[in-house]
Design a protein around this motif. Structure first.
Motif, mmCIF file in Angstrom:
data_model
loop_
_atom_site.group_PDB
_atom_site.id
_atom_site.type_symbol
_atom_site.label_atom_id
_atom_site.label_comp_id
_atom_site.label_asym_id
_atom_site.label_seq_id
_atom_site.Cartn_x
_atom_site.Cartn_y
_atom_site.Cartn_z
ATOM 1 N N UNK A 85 0.829 -1.208 0.000
ATOM 2 C CA UNK A 85 0.000 0.000 0.000
ATOM 3 C C UNK A 85 0.865 1.261 0.000
ATOM 4 N N UNK A 86 1.951 1.238 0.765
ATOM 5 C CA UNK A 86 2.827 2.416 0.801
ATOM 6 C C UNK A 86 3.589 2.566 -0.512
ATOM 7 N N UNK A 87 3.969 1.451 -1.119
ATOM 8 C CA UNK A 87 4.622 1.535 -2.428
ATOM 9 C C UNK A 87 3.670 2.134 -3.469
ATOM 10 N N UNK A 88 2.426 1.734 -3.381
ATOM 11 C CA UNK A 88 1.438 2.278 -4.301
ATOM 12 C C UNK A 88 1.256 3.776 -4.064
ATOM 13 N N UNK A 89 1.260 4.174 -2.801
ATOM 14 C CA UNK A 89 1.141 5.601 -2.480
ATOM 15 C C UNK A 89 2.346 6.377 -3.014
ATOM 16 N N UNK A 90 3.557 5.820 -2.836
ATOM 17 C CA UNK A 90 4.770 6.476 -3.334
ATOM 18 C C UNK A 90 4.723 6.612 -4.847
ATOM 19 N N UNK A 91 4.260 5.557 -5.514
ATOM 20 C CA UNK A 91 4.165 5.604 -6.978
ATOM 21 C C UNK A 91 3.148 6.649 -7.437
ATOM 22 N N UNK A 92 2.019 6.725 -6.766
ATOM 23 C CA UNK A 92 0.996 7.716 -7.137
ATOM 24 C C UNK A 92 1.500 9.137 -6.897
ATOM 25 N N UNK A 93 2.159 9.342 -5.772
ATOM 26 C CA UNK A 93 2.687 10.673 -5.461
ATOM 27 C C UNK A 93 3.743 11.088 -6.470
ATOM 28 N N UNK A 94 4.619 10.155 -6.824
ATOM 29 C CA UNK A 94 5.652 10.443 -7.821
ATOM 30 C C UNK A 94 5.021 10.758 -9.165
ATOM 31 N N UNK A 95 4.031 9.986 -9.550
ATOM 32 C CA UNK A 95 3.365 10.238 -10.828
ATOM 33 C C UNK A 95 2.654 11.580 -10.854
ATOM 34 N N UNK A 96 2.091 11.992 -9.739
ATOM 35 C CA UNK A 96 1.413 13.285 -9.686
ATOM 36 C C UNK A 96 2.394 14.433 -9.854
ATOM 37 N N UNK A 97 3.534 14.359 -9.135
ATOM 38 C CA UNK A 97 4.552 15.406 -9.262
ATOM 39 C C UNK A 97 5.084 15.451 -10.692
ATOM 40 N N UNK A 98 5.322 14.268 -11.271
ATOM 41 C CA UNK A 98 5.842 14.210 -12.641
ATOM 42 C C UNK A 98 4.846 14.793 -13.636
ATOM 43 N N UNK A 99 3.574 14.483 -13.441
ATOM 44 C CA UNK A 99 2.567 15.005 -14.361
ATOM 45 C C UNK A 99 2.534 16.527 -14.367
ATOM 46 N N UNK A 100 2.561 17.119 -13.179
ATOM 47 C CA UNK A 100 2.555 18.577 -13.101
ATOM 48 C C UNK A 100 3.841 19.171 -13.670
ATOM 49 N N UNK A 101 4.970 18.545 -13.340
ATOM 50 C CA UNK A 101 6.242 19.069 -13.850
ATOM 51 C C UNK A 101 6.299 18.986 -15.369
ATOM 52 N N UNK A 102 5.897 17.856 -15.930
ATOM 53 C CA UNK A 102 6.000 17.677 -17.379
ATOM 54 C C UNK A 102 5.125 18.670 -18.130
ATOM 55 N N UNK A 103 4.014 19.072 -17.541
ATOM 56 C CA UNK A 103 3.199 20.108 -18.171
ATOM 57 C C UNK A 103 3.975 21.417 -18.241
ATOM 58 N N UNK A 104 4.649 21.753 -17.154
ATOM 59 C CA UNK A 104 5.500 22.949 -17.174
ATOM 60 C C UNK A 104 6.643 22.791 -18.181
ATOM 61 N N UNK A 105 7.220 21.602 -18.250
ATOM 62 C CA UNK A 105 8.359 21.391 -19.148
ATOM 63 C C UNK A 105 7.966 21.570 -20.611
ATOM 64 N N UNK A 106 6.836 20.999 -20.998
ATOM 65 C CA UNK A 106 6.397 21.126 -22.388
ATOM 66 C C UNK A 106 6.129 22.587 -22.743
ATOM 67 N N UNK A 107 5.589 23.350 -21.802
ATOM 68 C CA UNK A 107 5.357 24.770 -22.051
ATOM 69 C C UNK A 107 6.682 25.521 -22.180
ATOM 70 N N UNK A 108 7.604 25.249 -21.277
ATOM 71 C CA UNK A 108 8.883 25.958 -21.290
ATOM 72 C C UNK A 108 9.766 25.528 -22.458
#
Length: 827
Positions: free
Chosen positions: A12-35
């Motif tokens: 369950x904690x691994x799944x939480x870590x994976x979801x949290x990482x994916x959320x941060x990556x999703x937001x960052x990649x949106x900024x990256x594509x714009x920049x």
């Protein structure tokens, strides 16, 4: 221990870590594509307009450390798996990755190293007290009492600890204080280089990435400088994820950690490292996919930019004028009240240590060349020139000789700015200045070598040679003074912007940020990939403070308090063909001016491909590793229960063995990147599903290696480098510069985003400084556990078994035992 970690990092904690990482990556990649689109537009525009700064006077070489290593030698390493100290043969190759081998023989035979470490983000500590203070501050829950037993016992008084806030720690020790100082300087050089891991010669990807990181952190209300913006892109993103994950994990896992203080400390470090690796693997795959996507779009975007450049510029200027009318009055008031009064004091705090550091670079360069010149007079002239020039050519990458320059930056204190301007620490500015010092030293050495090589074509005698060396030295020092002034002024402007712009953006956010979306309608839909409201807003804020910063630096140059040249000073290039001369083939001083003729050039070329010259020589002689062996082993036996089973280090047990320090010092070592044949059984192995690779060597092979080593010991002894001559000479006065009064440089009207991309945006910026790219192999570390020599079993083929979640979490195989398998974790 792996099972304990698995219990804390369950599914369950691994799944939480994976979801949290994916959320941060999703937001960052949106900024990256714009920049990415904005960075591509800026790059193409800069290429077309060609609005460059002043030309550097010194030459710059692209591959200064080719076919060399920084240092090679032995270190005692603490192996956490069995809680014992081992002697390791260590090298630092040209890419500044710390590489640890089982012993010298393993290196000579091309056996895979135990560890390959990228030291980005690490701190080098030389005392257990410093280490325990950092560990206690990062431990979740109540900090342990000072009387508790330490997490680690060092068998000598000279530890070297590599500490990271998220990843695993590394523990080393040496026998003497002099050896500790040397390796500390080497480790600091590694950290300095690896922290600067994002290549500046990438005109699109690098600014897009750094701006995306900055925009993401600002979206989380984090405006100040960030110490963990270090390493390559995947490491930076891993730090970004861990910055958000660690506080939550401390709350979830911290109260459940049991045992004594040192056990809880050790367990938390392993848990944090396991989470870091999980995030790293997920980030690497996701980030590579986003970069590939942007690269596929680049040809189409670049075609649009080149076709509609004028229209895009016009549209952007129209948008900027509207935002300027709205933002500039508020920004100017904020600058006048909260920033302008502090600029002179900030600049003074930056200028004093930085200028002293560059002055020390000049002094070290002058002394080394003067000593070489006197040695040429006292010895045999041209016959020794090649040897001296080989050493001089690597001066900038000699950690010990450059240490006096770097230490000047320790005076940089910005404590008063931390609360007012949200400057977390001065480390980012220290390391940047030190990188520039090293670059300037290498440019000066390379220019001197190029000019001297040209002069040697005249076949001068000893006296004429010494006079020519002196004349060339004076010319190079004049060029160094000019380039040093240019580079420092550019560094001061960038540092002031990095300190003040985040503060202004944070101050203006409550009144301006909410009004920015209404300006989006002013951008044509066809151009919205290249013009962003947020970036244009930051450019306007930058313009509001840029005039004061330029004026402050200009006034400092007029005063000449720190040997800064005025902007109106233009140095004539007295060597118009120098830059063309510098584009020739690298100079091989050993081959051209060596004392021994080369009978077979092809054989020499093959020899140099296998061997490598170390930048750092051991002039002080052999250190007493063997002499202190009994004491060290006795101390370890007292500290570690069951130490009678300790696998004795070859250098400790057998002073005459090839693994000993005496057998290592002075030897020429092979190039780290040379390809070596891999046994068929290793080639056939497939990576395990949990990311581990199992490898093993047979006991018969070990005995064969030992027999070969004993035969080698019967040959000639190891080479020893001659001691350097201590020659004193009167110091040259600072030569003047040829100057011509010209119109003062005018700041560019179109100013681009602040912080990390501003270096390429300042029209007055000095020579562009290129840095070495870290090798992709630096992004990981490889760890394995050596089998006991007396109990080694034949190697078994790797299997695809991935059972045991602990292996995936900790990067170690759950079935690994001390005398059965070696585990290599690709990070």
């Amino acid at each position: 221990m792996g099972d304990v970690i698995s219990s804390h990092l369950d599914e369950s904690r691994r799944h939480y870590i994976s979801e949290k990482t994916g959320k941060v990556l999703g937001e960052f990649c949106q900024f990256y594509e714009e920049q990415y689109g904005v960075a591509l537009f800026n790059s193409v525009r800069y290429e077309i307009e060609g609005n460059g700064g002043p030309q550097s006077q010194l030459l710059h070489r692209k591959v200064p450390l080719e076919d060399r290593v920084i240092i090679s030698g032995n270190l005692f390493q603490y192996v956490e798996e069995n809680k014992k100290w081992r002697n390791r043969f260590s090298i630092v190759p040209h890419n500044y990755g710390l590489v640890l081998y089982e012993n010298k023989l393993a290196y000579d035979r091309g056996i895979q190293p135990r560890i390959v470490l990228n030291s980005a983000g690490y701190k080098i500590l030389t005392s257990l007290d410093q280490y325990l203070e950092l560990v206690n501050s990062s431990l979740p829950g109540t900090a342990p009492k000072s009387g508790n037993a330490p997490i680690l016992k060092c068998p000598t008084q000279f530890p070297l600890i590599l500490w990271h806030p998220y990843s695993r720690h590394y523990y080393f020790c040496v026998m003497t204080g002099k050896e500790q100082d040397k390796w500390r300087a080497v480790f600091q050089d590694c950290v300095r280089h690896c922290n600067n891991g994002i290549p500046e010669d990438s005109k699109v990807e690098a600014p897009a990435f750094t701006d995306a990181v900055r925009m993401y952190r600002q979206s989380k209300e984090q405006y100040g400088t960030w110490d963990m913006l270090c390493g390559n892109e995947v490491q930076v993103l891993s730090n970004l994820v861990m910055e958000e994950l660690v506080p939550e994990l401390k709350t979830m896992i911290g109260p459940k950690l049991k045992g004594k203080a040192q056990e809880r400390q050790r367990l938390w470090i392993q848990i944090s490292d396991a989470v870091y690796r999980l995030a790293y693997d997920q980030i690497k795959a996701h980030y590579d996919a986003v970069v590939t996507k942007c690269e596929l779009e680049r040809p189409r975007m670049e075609s649009t930019i080149r076709t509609d450049m004028d229209q895009i510029i016009t549209s952007k200027e129209h948008l900027a004028s509207k935002i300027r009318a709205f933002v500039l009055p508020k920004a100017e008031i904020c600058v006048r009240n909260h920033v302008q009064p502090y600029i002179p004091s900030i600049l003074e705090a930056l200028m004093i240590p930085t200028s002293q550091g560059f002055a020390e670079v000049r002094e070290v360069f002058f002394k080394e060349v003067t000593d070489m010149n006197m040695n040429v007079i006292n010895e045999s002239g041209m016959e020794k020139l090649g040897e001296y020039m080989e050493k001089l050519s690597q001066l900038a990458f000699h950690p010990v000789k450059m240490q006096s320059c770097y230490e000047k930056m320790d005076q940089l204190k910005l404590e008063g700015l931390q609360q007012r301007f949200d400057v977390s620490s001065a480390s980012v500015f220290k390391q940047r200045a030190e990188i520039l010092m090293r670059q300037q030293m290498d440019d000066a050495v390379h220019t001197f070598a190029t000019l001297l090589h040209q002069e040697l074509a005249k076949m001068l005698g000893k006296e004429e040679l010494c006079k020519s060396i002196q004349r060339i030295l004076e010319r190079v020092l004049k060029k160094f003074d000019y380039d040093s002034s240019t580079v420092r002024k550019k560094f001061f402007r960038e540092a002031l912007l990095q300190i003040t712009i985040p503060f202004l953006l944070k101050k203006l956010a409550p009144t301006c940020k909410a009004e920015l979306p209404k300006f989006q309608e002013l951008i044509f839909e066809d151009f919205d990939s290249f013009i962003l409201v947020e970036n244009t807003y930051e450019e306007v804020v930058l313009q509001s403070v840029m005039k004061d910063i330029m004026q402050a630096v200009k006034e400092a140059a007029v005063q000449r308090k720190h040997n800064l040249y005025r902007d109106s000073m233009v140095m004539h290039n007295s060597d118009p063909n120098l830059h063309l001369l510098g584009e020739g083939l690298p100079i091989d001083w050993g081959e051209e001016f060596g004392s021994q003729p080369d009978s077979d050039p092809s054989a020499e070329k093959r020899r140099r491909a296998r061997q490598v010259v170390s930048v750092l020589h051991d002039d002080e002689g052999v250190l007493p590793y063997e002499a202190g062996a009994e004491v060290l082993m006795h101390q370890v036996s007292q500290e570690e229960p069951g130490s009678e089973e300790l696998e004795a280090c070859p250098a400790l047990v057998s002073p005459g063995s090839p693994d000993s320090v005496q057998g290592i010092r002075g030897m020429l070592v092979k190039e780290f990147s040379v390809e070596t044949p891999v046994p068929a059984r290793e080639e056939a192995k497939e990576p395990l599903t949990n990311g581990t690779i199992v490898q093993q060597s047979g006991s018969s092979e070990e005995r064969e290696v030992e027999r070969a080593a004993q035969k080698a010991e019967e040959g000639p002894g190891s080479l020893e480098h001659s001691a350097q001559h201590d020659a004193s000479s009167p110091s040259l006065a600072n030569p003047g510069v040829e100057e011509q009064e010209a119109k003062p440089a005018v700041p560019a009207t179109s100013v681009q985003p602040p912080a990390l991309t501003v270096a390429s945006l300042l029209a007055e910026g000095g020579a562009e400084i290129n840095h070495h790219k870290p090798n992709d192999k630096e992004t990981g570390e490889e760890v394995s556990t050596q089998a006991h020599a007396e109990k080694v079993e034949p190697a078994q083929p790797a299997t695809g078994n991935s059972t045991g979640t602990s292996a995936g979490a900790t990067g170690t195989s759950a079935g690994t035992t001390e005398n059965s398998e070696g585990v290599q974790t690709q990070f």
